[in-house]
Design a protein around this motif. Structure first.
Motif, PDB file in Angstrom:
ATOM      1  N   ILE A  39       0.849  -1.193   0.000  1.00 51.55           N
ATOM      2  CA  ILE A  39       0.000   0.000   0.000  1.00 51.55           C
ATOM      3  C   ILE A  39       0.885   1.244   0.000  1.00 51.55           C
ATOM      4  O   ILE A  39       1.846   1.348   0.765  1.00 51.55           O
ATOM      5  N   SER A  40       0.552   2.196  -0.869  1.00 52.61           N
ATOM      6  CA  SER A  40       1.324   3.432  -0.959  1.00 52.61           C
ATOM      7  C   SER A  40       0.485   4.608  -0.468  1.00 52.61           C
ATOM      8  O   SER A  40      -0.710   4.697  -0.760  1.00 52.61           O
ATOM      9  N   LEU A  41       1.114   5.501   0.299  1.00 52.49           N
ATOM     10  CA  LEU A  41       0.458   6.698   0.820  1.00 52.49           C
ATOM     11  C   LEU A  41       1.289   7.920   0.469  1.00 52.49           C
ATOM     12  O   LEU A  41       2.525   7.883   0.550  1.00 52.49           O
ATOM     13  N   VAL A  42       0.618   9.001   0.115  1.00 50.32           N
ATOM     14  CA  VAL A  42       1.316  10.244  -0.169  1.00 50.32           C
ATOM     15  C   VAL A  42       1.196  11.175   1.026  1.00 50.32           C
ATOM     16  O   VAL A  42       0.140  11.294   1.652  1.00 50.32           O
ATOM     17  N   VAL A  66       5.203   8.209  -0.135  1.00 47.83           N
ATOM     18  CA  VAL A  66       5.639   9.165  -1.158  1.00 47.83           C
ATOM     19  C   VAL A  66       5.541  10.539  -0.507  1.00 47.83           C
ATOM     20  O   VAL A  66       4.450  11.004  -0.175  1.00 47.83           O
ATOM     21  N   VAL A  67       6.680  11.163  -0.299  1.00 49.96           N
ATOM     22  CA  VAL A  67       6.720  12.453   0.385  1.00 49.96           C
ATOM     23  C   VAL A  67       6.875  13.561  -0.650  1.00 49.96           C
ATOM     24  O   VAL A  67       7.766  13.499  -1.509  1.00 49.96           O
ATOM     25  N   LEU A  68       6.008  14.563  -0.572  1.00 49.54           N
ATOM     26  CA  LEU A  68       6.067  15.670  -1.524  1.00 49.54           C
ATOM     27  C   LEU A  68       6.966  16.785  -1.009  1.00 49.54           C
ATOM     28  O   LEU A  68       6.915  17.143   0.167  1.00 49.54           O
ATOM     29  N   VAL A 113      10.712  10.600  -2.864  1.00 49.79           N
ATOM     30  CA  VAL A 113      10.450  12.032  -2.690  1.00 49.79           C
ATOM     31  C   VAL A 113      10.058  12.598  -4.044  1.00 49.79           C
ATOM     32  O   VAL A 113      10.788  12.420  -5.027  1.00 49.79           O
ATOM     33  N   LEU A 114       8.925  13.245  -4.079  1.00 49.24           N
ATOM     34  CA  LEU A 114       8.387  13.743  -5.343  1.00 49.24           C
ATOM     35  C   LEU A 114       8.195  15.247  -5.235  1.00 49.24           C
ATOM     36  O   LEU A 114       7.472  15.726  -4.356  1.00 49.24           O
ATOM     37  N   LYS A 128      -2.162   6.504  -8.591  1.00 50.25           N
ATOM     38  CA  LYS A 128      -0.710   6.374  -8.512  1.00 50.25           C
ATOM     39  C   LYS A 128      -0.282   6.071  -7.080  1.00 50.25           C
ATOM     40  O   LYS A 128       0.828   5.592  -6.843  1.00 50.25           O
ATOM     41  N   VAL A 129      -1.140   6.400  -6.116  1.00 46.77           N
ATOM     42  CA  VAL A 129      -0.977   6.009  -4.712  1.00 46.77           C
ATOM     43  C   VAL A 129      -2.337   5.574  -4.193  1.00 46.77           C
ATOM     44  O   VAL A 129      -3.373   5.844  -4.819  1.00 46.77           O
TER      45      VAL A 129
END
Length: 329
Positions: A16-19, A44-46, A69-70, A119-120
């Motif tokens: 599972i992906s979390l932003v 996924v860290v913005l 990191v996005l 995408k997440v």
């Protein structure tokens, strides 16, 4: 099993992906790093790479090489154009392309579009943003599930090392829901309860039990109960019930004999926000319950709103809940 250990067991290995839109916040970055190290979710860290890296060092961590990191400002142009087009289409003429490009400079809108475009799997925000900045993009882009007219906010109430667990709703979002909305809140709250290994017995609360008082407020709860039972006939949902009748077996035997919910309720649906908010805070202060939430319900994908006073541990815990929500239908 311990509450959060149970959640970890549910999400482990599910990829599972979390932003996390707030890459400049120490608490958020620390929680994201710990989640990655524990191999529970893919964070996924913005934010700009140098900013997130500096924030990690401030938290006492080195930024792991495998933590994504996005930076929205350097997002590949073709991918950004695709996001803009999807944004405009989703908003159905409410925003122009130029407005979409501007709005997607905001990290919460950008992160929410990552969720909408799959995408997440979910988003956790609110450590440095007010609730509206998290909820507004969610309602505009992710939107509510089919058959659900609005999102709602539930609180998990725990005590005695999490052995006592109850769910209170709506305590955060809807000021005065009508009967239809109240019914939807009840059904979604039953689903949320199962995340925490609660076998839901849902009480539709009122100042009346089974017609003991008459008013428009009581009628609303009676109608909501009927709608909820029709929406989810397999769920144990009953009302209208006063709190004592819903919770105390001896009172239930007098006021609602033969009920499968009265006297044993563990999910409490309040008739409007004022009583819900007061109720959960009284349980906190008088009953020494821990309140975990608000847990947003009814959205097409899990979006979680943190308290701006949260700790890194609370960000971590809310992320576990958000990931578990992603496993629900």
């Amino acid at each position: 099993m311990d509450l959060f250990e149970s959640l970890k067991a549910k999400i482990s290995g599910k990829n599972i992906s979390l932003v996390f839109p707030e890459g400049s916040d120490v608490r958020v970055v620390e929680a994201a790093i710990r989640l990655a190290q524990d191999d529970l979710v893919k964070p996924v860290v913005l934010g700009a790479q140098d900013v997130v890296s500096a924030t990690a060092k401030e938290a006492g961590f080195e930024l792991p090489a495998d933590l994504e990191v996005l930076d929205p400002k350097t997002y590949p142009q073709a991918d950004f154009d695709e996001m803009v087009a999807a944004f405009v289409e989703r908003r159905k003429g409410k925003n122009t392309e130029e407005q979409a490009r501007q709005m997607l400079q905001d990290e919460n809108y950008f992160g929410t579009m990552l969720v909408y475009m799959k995408k997440v799997d979910g988003l956790v925000s609110g450590a440095i943003h007010p609730t509206g900045d998290t909820v507004r993009p969610a309602l505009q882009l992710v939107k509510t599930k089919p058959g659900v007219s609005r999102t709602s906010g539930a609180f998990l109430m725990t005590r005695n090392n999490d052995t006592e667990r109850y769910l209170f709703a709506d305590c955060a979002i809807n000021i005065n829901p009508d009967a239809q909305a109240l019914a939807e809140i009840a059904v979604e709250s039953a689903k949320t309860a199962r995340l925490f290994d609660i076998d839901p017995k849902v009480a539709m609360l009122s100042f009346s039990t089974k017609g003991s008082a008459k008013s428009d407020e009581v009628t609303k709860v009676q109608e909501a109960t009927k709608i909820a039972q029709e929406l989810a006939p397999d769920e144990a949902i009953e009302g209208e019930l006063q709190f004592d009748a819903s919770f105390v077996a001896e009172v239930a035997a007098q006021k609602a004999p033969g009920s499968k919910v009265a006297g044993q309720a563990n999910v409490f649906v309040f008739p409007e926000l004022q009583s819900g908010n007061i109720g959960y805070k009284m349980a906190q202060r008088f009953g020494n319950f821990k309140a975990v939430g608000p847990i947003l319900q009814g959205l097409n994908a899990p979006i979680s709103d943190l308290s701006r006073g949260c700790s890194a541990q609370e960000v971590y815990d809310v992320s576990l809940i958000t990931a578990a929500q992603a496993l629900q239908d």
